[in-house]
Design a protein around this motif. Structure first.
Motif, PDB file in Angstrom:
ATOM      1  N   GLU A 233       0.847  -1.183   0.000  1.00  0.00           N
ATOM      2  CA  GLU A 233       0.000   0.000   0.000  1.00  0.00           C
ATOM      3  C   GLU A 233       0.892   1.247   0.000  1.00  0.00           C
ATOM      4  OE1 GLU A 233      -3.900  -1.487   2.542  1.00  0.00           O
ATOM      5  OE2 GLU A 233      -2.270  -0.473   3.585  1.00  0.00           O
ATOM      6  N   LEU A 234       0.577   2.179  -0.867  1.00  0.00           N
ATOM      7  CA  LEU A 234       1.286   3.457  -0.944  1.00  0.00           C
ATOM      8  C   LEU A 234       0.265   4.562  -0.737  1.00  0.00           C
ATOM      9  CD1 LEU A 234       3.962   4.965  -1.616  1.00  0.00           C
ATOM     10  CD2 LEU A 234       3.181   4.998  -4.004  1.00  0.00           C
ATOM     11  N   SER A 235       0.542   5.487   0.201  1.00  0.00           N
ATOM     12  CA  SER A 235      -0.443   6.513   0.536  1.00  0.00           C
ATOM     13  C   SER A 235       0.224   7.875   0.667  1.00  0.00           C
ATOM     14  CB  SER A 235      -1.154   6.158   1.848  1.00  0.00           C
ATOM     15  OG  SER A 235      -0.240   6.149   2.932  1.00  0.00           O
ATOM     16  N   ASN A 236      -0.636   8.900   0.667  1.00  0.00           N
ATOM     17  CA  ASN A 236      -0.173  10.271   0.882  1.00  0.00           C
ATOM     18  C   ASN A 236      -1.315  11.073   1.488  1.00  0.00           C
ATOM     19  OD1 ASN A 236       1.519  12.550   0.793  1.00  0.00           O
ATOM     20  ND2 ASN A 236       0.625  13.199  -1.150  1.00  0.00           N
TER      21      ASN A 236
ATOM     22  N   GLY B 166       3.238   7.513   2.781  1.00  0.00           N
ATOM     23  CA  GLY B 166       3.230   6.327   3.628  1.00  0.00           C
ATOM     24  C   GLY B 166       3.402   5.065   2.810  1.00  0.00           C
ATOM     25  N   PHE B 167       3.999   4.040   3.421  1.00  0.00           N
ATOM     26  CA  PHE B 167       4.229   2.778   2.720  1.00  0.00           C
ATOM     27  C   PHE B 167       4.018   1.637   3.700  1.00  0.00           C
ATOM     28  CE2 PHE B 167       7.016  -0.669   1.196  1.00  0.00           C
ATOM     29  CZ  PHE B 167       6.453  -0.857  -0.061  1.00  0.00           C
ATOM     30  N   ASN B 168       3.335   0.600   3.221  1.00  0.00           N
ATOM     31  CA  ASN B 168       3.079  -0.585   4.043  1.00  0.00           C
ATOM     32  C   ASN B 168       3.122  -1.812   3.139  1.00  0.00           C
ATOM     33  OD1 ASN B 168       2.321  -2.394   6.050  1.00  0.00           O
ATOM     34  ND2 ASN B 168       0.133  -1.943   5.850  1.00  0.00           N
ATOM     35  N   ILE B 169       3.970  -2.783   3.473  1.00  0.00           N
ATOM     36  CA  ILE B 169       4.000  -4.054   2.740  1.00  0.00           C
ATOM     37  C   ILE B 169       3.912  -5.170   3.778  1.00  0.00           C
ATOM     38  CG2 ILE B 169       6.535  -3.939   2.638  1.00  0.00           C
ATOM     39  CD1 ILE B 169       6.253  -5.603  -0.014  1.00  0.00           C
ATOM     40  N   PRO B 170       2.696  -5.661   4.051  1.00  0.00           N
ATOM     41  CA  PRO B 170       2.497  -6.668   5.094  1.00  0.00           C
ATOM     42  C   PRO B 170       3.266  -7.956   4.799  1.00  0.00           C
ATOM     43  CG  PRO B 170       0.401  -5.691   4.422  1.00  0.00           C
ATOM     44  CD  PRO B 170       1.422  -5.240   3.429  1.00  0.00           C
ATOM     45  N   PHE B 171       3.702  -8.605   5.887  1.00  0.00           N
ATOM     46  CA  PHE B 171       4.396  -9.885   5.782  1.00  0.00           C
ATOM     47  C   PHE B 171       3.536 -10.940   6.456  1.00  0.00           C
ATOM     48  CE2 PHE B 171       7.281 -13.184   7.357  1.00  0.00           C
ATOM     49  CZ  PHE B 171       7.946 -13.526   6.176  1.00  0.00           C
ATOM     50  N   PHE B 172       3.144 -11.968   5.691  1.00  0.00           N
ATOM     51  CA  PHE B 172       2.259 -13.023   6.182  1.00  0.00           C
ATOM     52  C   PHE B 172       3.082 -14.226   6.618  1.00  0.00           C
ATOM     53  CE2 PHE B 172      -0.267 -16.859   5.331  1.00  0.00           C
ATOM     54  CZ  PHE B 172      -1.378 -16.599   6.116  1.00  0.00           C
ATOM     55  N   TRP B 173       2.848 -14.676   7.856  1.00  0.00           N
ATOM     56  CA  TRP B 173       3.544 -15.839   8.406  1.00  0.00           C
ATOM     57  C   TRP B 173       2.528 -16.954   8.617  1.00  0.00           C
ATOM     58  CZ3 TRP B 173       5.736 -16.186  14.069  1.00  0.00           C
ATOM     59  CH2 TRP B 173       6.340 -17.439  14.239  1.00  0.00           C
ATOM     60  N   ASN B 174       2.615 -17.992   7.804  1.00  0.00           N
ATOM     61  CA  ASN B 174       1.680 -19.113   7.889  1.00  0.00           C
ATOM     62  C   ASN B 174       2.202 -20.108   8.923  1.00  0.00           C
ATOM     63  OD1 ASN B 174      -0.455 -20.862   7.272  1.00  0.00           O
ATOM     64  ND2 ASN B 174       0.803 -21.966   5.797  1.00  0.00           N
TER      65      ASN B 174
END
Length: 789
Positions: free
Chosen positions: A263-266, A273-281
């Motif tokens: 996600e890139l926001s302003n 703003g920047f968000n790159i979620p990390f998924f842990w299975n």
């Protein structure tokens, strides 16, 4: 020395060839000139040549190699198709003589059966028997375990099950994964190294330019189903737009650890703003997602979400976000002036979660967690995956309940336990309040009339329930036709500052129908109510009355009505008939007047209003019946009014006329009109219109208009989402207050979604701030290609 082999010449091949990693067996018809079989392999080609020095085989033209696995033999006469439980559990006659097989049948019993495991196609293949290697070239296709590998040239070591492939492609049809490289080295079981290659998790037609791809100098495919890329560029139509030194993406068809959609926001006050979620299975029933969000003007805001599910009735989700806010400072006067925010803390957070769990014997538990550092946090951070809007929507969808409004001053945290029996239920409840009122609401400033001095008092803090118990039920009294109902309630109301109490409330009632004839429906109810208080004071609070208080009431209610119904035939192709139901009624309610000034006030139980009135009304219902006898509610109209018999209401004894109109003209469209009409000349003082439309494609429209003259409220809410064109979607949401001449909130979304990727642009406008967000979604990576406004 060479010798051309005939079809029947025996050749012994010991191949342990395993070349797995891509899907989809190809089976075109091929005209074969030469064919030979071994225990493991069938080999066919236009021409097969045997070399004795060194020992090798050359196959040319439409070469087809099929590796086979031997299956257990089937006994003669066995029916392989009959495997249902009824057959398997048939009783066996132990006295029956054993079945004797003839020598011919014994021979048939040992006949081997095979299953195809690996298929190789090429224009030319050379197999070195001494080195146990294969060289192939020209239109190479290898299919194993549903995966497909295509190359121009290949060299394979059969002992180590490794190989080298030139100008190669790996296809995984189940996830539409497409990998290409100048050189692909098979390094082990389903492990590869790709030089100068690219990957896309999207199905491509032959010769099609990928709409997007990850190109990398070096790519490692692990046995676990991950692609690790070094020196990566993200490309759109082969045009590089972003560089990453390292990244990992999942390429197998199940949940797995890895990064999800970025996600890139302003916004005006957060900046970029920047968000790159990390998924842990963690397992098939548990996972954790990490949110490394960062904002240009505010700082780093890490977060996480932990989920588990045992069954649909037993599951839990817990989420947390934390920000050391760089913008929270008294010197930031423009920030506070333009936004209207009042918080002074720089440690800001939101912890939320829900848990449902079912136990044996009808025990059900519910836990709701909602703790925030300040009320402004949920308004400021309202968008994005960790924002209030999407969090509330996800929890509503999964648990059927969300959170209090983002501007609420009191965030409820509860733990509930419910036990139910036939006609009875017991509920235990704990309630803790997260008090996020602004500082000016936590104190009250007054002037001492005697001294004239300014006195600052602390206002009462929110009430907690530690605990609350409720036992309710109803039971028939023998064969009398009388029903005994009860509601008992105990609450320990506690607060840090203010009046608290132990309160006991018990309300038993008896109700029965009254036989007045075959066309009249009637019932009567009488009840008692006793409420006891043991009052306590906390902090600076003072109580002027006795600490023990009691209130005793009795109640009475009676109702009489009738139901009229008529059916009407229809000549429609869809509907066969419609019916109209009309139910007029009149009822009487009585509660005596009781002095309650000596009682504390916690909730609606503490003030029971006097009631001595007659209520009358009529309900209308219209239903449409289809040819298959199912029905659809077409519309309703409900009208009610009351007449107050108390002497203090004799000047204006008639209440407002309450109107409720509902209409469903088509299956997915509904209108609800509500209005309260003042019979003394002021017209409609309260009214509203709700409109809802949705279709199977996912489009929806919701309009909600509300007008309340006594409360000075006039507001319009609109929520819209539609597919404008095959690949273009748009959404709009607005909350506008006409009474305050202000748009409270606007959300605009535009999404472009072709076959295997999507880009979405969102904008939110609230008083004092405008924010924008860009979300990229790639097929089979991260979230599904959809959006919730």
């Amino acid at each position: 020395m060479t010798k051309l082999l005939s079809r029947s010449f025996p050749v012994v091949l010991s191949l342990s060839l395993f070349l797995g990693s891509a899907f989809m067996a190809l089976a075109p018809d091929i005209s074969l000139a030469e064919n030979l079989s071994t225990e493991e392999w069938d080999i066919s080609a236009d021409k097969i040549t045997n070399f004795s020095d060194p020992k090798s085989i050359i196959a040319e033209g439409h070469v087809l190699l099929i590796k086979r696995k031997k299956l257990p033999a089937v006994l003669p006469g066995a029916d392989e198709t009959r495997t249902d439980w009824a057959v398997l559990l048939e009783e066996v006659d132990e006295d029956a003589p054993p079945v004797e097989l003839t020598p011919e049948e014994l021979g048939k019993e040992q006949k081997p059966r095979y299953e195809t495991r690996v298929t190789i196609k090429a224009d030319w293949v050379a197999y070195d028997l001494n080195q146990a290697t294969i060289r192939a070239r020209g239109n190479i296709s290898l299919v194993s375990d549903g995966d497909q590998l295509i190359a121009d040239e290949a060299t394979v070591d059969l002992n180590t099950e490794t190989g080298q492939f030139s100008n190669a492609t790996i296809l995984q049809e189940a996830r539409d994964v497409h990998l290409e490289g100048q050189t692909i080295a098979k390094t082990g079981f389903n492990t590869y190294t790709i030089d100068d290659g690219w990957v896309i998790t999207c199905k491509l037609e032959e010769g099609e330019t990928p709409p997007w791809s990850f190109a990398a100098k070096k790519t490692h495919i692990t046995e676990g189903g991950y692609a690790f890329l070094k020196h990566t560029t993200f490309r759109i139509k082969d045009v590089p737009v972003m560089y990453l030194p390292w990244m990992a993406i999942p390429i197998k068809n199940k949940r797995q650890t890895g990064f999800t959609t970025a996600e890139l926001s302003n916004s005006d006050w957060r900046g970029w703003g920047f968000n790159i979620p990390f998924f842990w299975n963690i397992s098939d029933s548990a996972d954790i997602t990490l949110f490394p969000e960062i904002y240009q003007n505010r700082g780093f805001m890490p977060g996480f979400e932990a989920r588990y599910i045992v069954t649909e009735e037993s599951k839990g989700t817990f989420t947390a976000s934390y920000l050391k806010d760089a913008l929270t400072d008294p010197s930031e006067t423009d920030y506070y002036k333009e936004t209207g925010f009042t918080h002074t803390n720089d440690d800001r957070y939101w912890v939320r979660g829900k848990l449902d769990h079912s136990f044996g014997s009808d025990w059900i538990s519910r836990v709701d967690l909602d703790i925030v550092s300040d009320r402004d946090f949920l308004t400021e951070f309202n968008t994005g995956y960790t924002g209030f809007r999407q969090n509330n929507s996800r929890f509503v969808n999964m648990y059927g309940r969300g959170f209090a409004n983002k501007t609420s001053n009191q965030r409820q945290n509860t733990a509930k336990l419910l036990k139910s029996w036939t006609g009875m239920s017991l509920t235990a409840d704990l309630l803790a309040i997260n008090d996020v009122r602004p500082e000016d609401l936590k104190t009250k400033t007054t002037t001492d009339e005697t001294t004239g001095e300014t006195v600052v008092e602390t206002t009462p803090t929110p009430l907690w329930k530690l605990p609350a118990l409720s036992f309710t039920g109803n039971q028939a009294v023998g064969e009398t036709g009388i029903t005994f109902e009860w509601h008992t309630d105990y609450v320990n109301y506690w607060r840090d500052n203010g009046i608290g109490a132990h309160r006991f409330d018990i309300e038993p009632t008896l109700s029965t129908s009254i036989p007045l004839g075959p066309y009249l429906e009637s019932r009567a109810e009488v009840g008692l109510r006793d409420t006891y208080y043991n009052i306590s004071t906390n902090g600076d609070a003072e109580w002027e009355h006795d600490s023990s208080q009691n209130r005793f009431l009795y109640t009475a209610q009676a109702e009489i009505g009738t139901t009229l119904k008529k059916d009407f035939a229809l000549t429609s192709d869809t509907f066969s008939m419609w019916d109209h139901t009309l139910r007029p009624y009149i009822k009487y309610d009585f509660i005596p007047k009781e002095d309650q000034e000596d009682l504390p006030t916690f909730d609606g139980v503490d003030r029971v209003a006097e009631n001595n009135r007659i209520t009358y009304g009529v309900d209308n219902f219209i239903n449409l019946f289809r040819l298959n006898e199912s029905f659809r509610e077409y519309g309703y109209l409900k009208i009610t009014q009351s007449y107050d018999l108390r002497t203090e209401a004799e000047d204006e004894p008639f209440s407002w006329i309450n109107l409720r109109l509902g209409w469903n003209p088509i299956q997915n469209l509904s209108f609800i009109l509500k209005g309260d009409l003042d019979p003394y000349g002021d017209g409609f003082v309260v009214y509203g219109l709700e409109t809802n439309y949705n279709n199977s494609r996912g489009d929806y429209l919701t309009l909600d208009y509300r007008y309340n003259e006594p409360a000075d409220i006039e507001q319009l809410n609109v929520d819209f989402w539609a597919q404008l064109f095959p690949t273009i979607f748009a959404g709009y949401q607005v909350k506008h207050s006409f009474s305050e001449s202000e748009t409270i909130e606007q959300n605009i979304a535009l999404m472009y979604q072709p076959a295997c990727w999507a880009v979405e642009l969102r904008s939110q406008i609230i008083p004092g701030e405008t924010s924008m967000m860009v979300i990229f979604r790639l097929a089979n990576l991260g979230n599904r290609l959809r959006v919730n406004l």
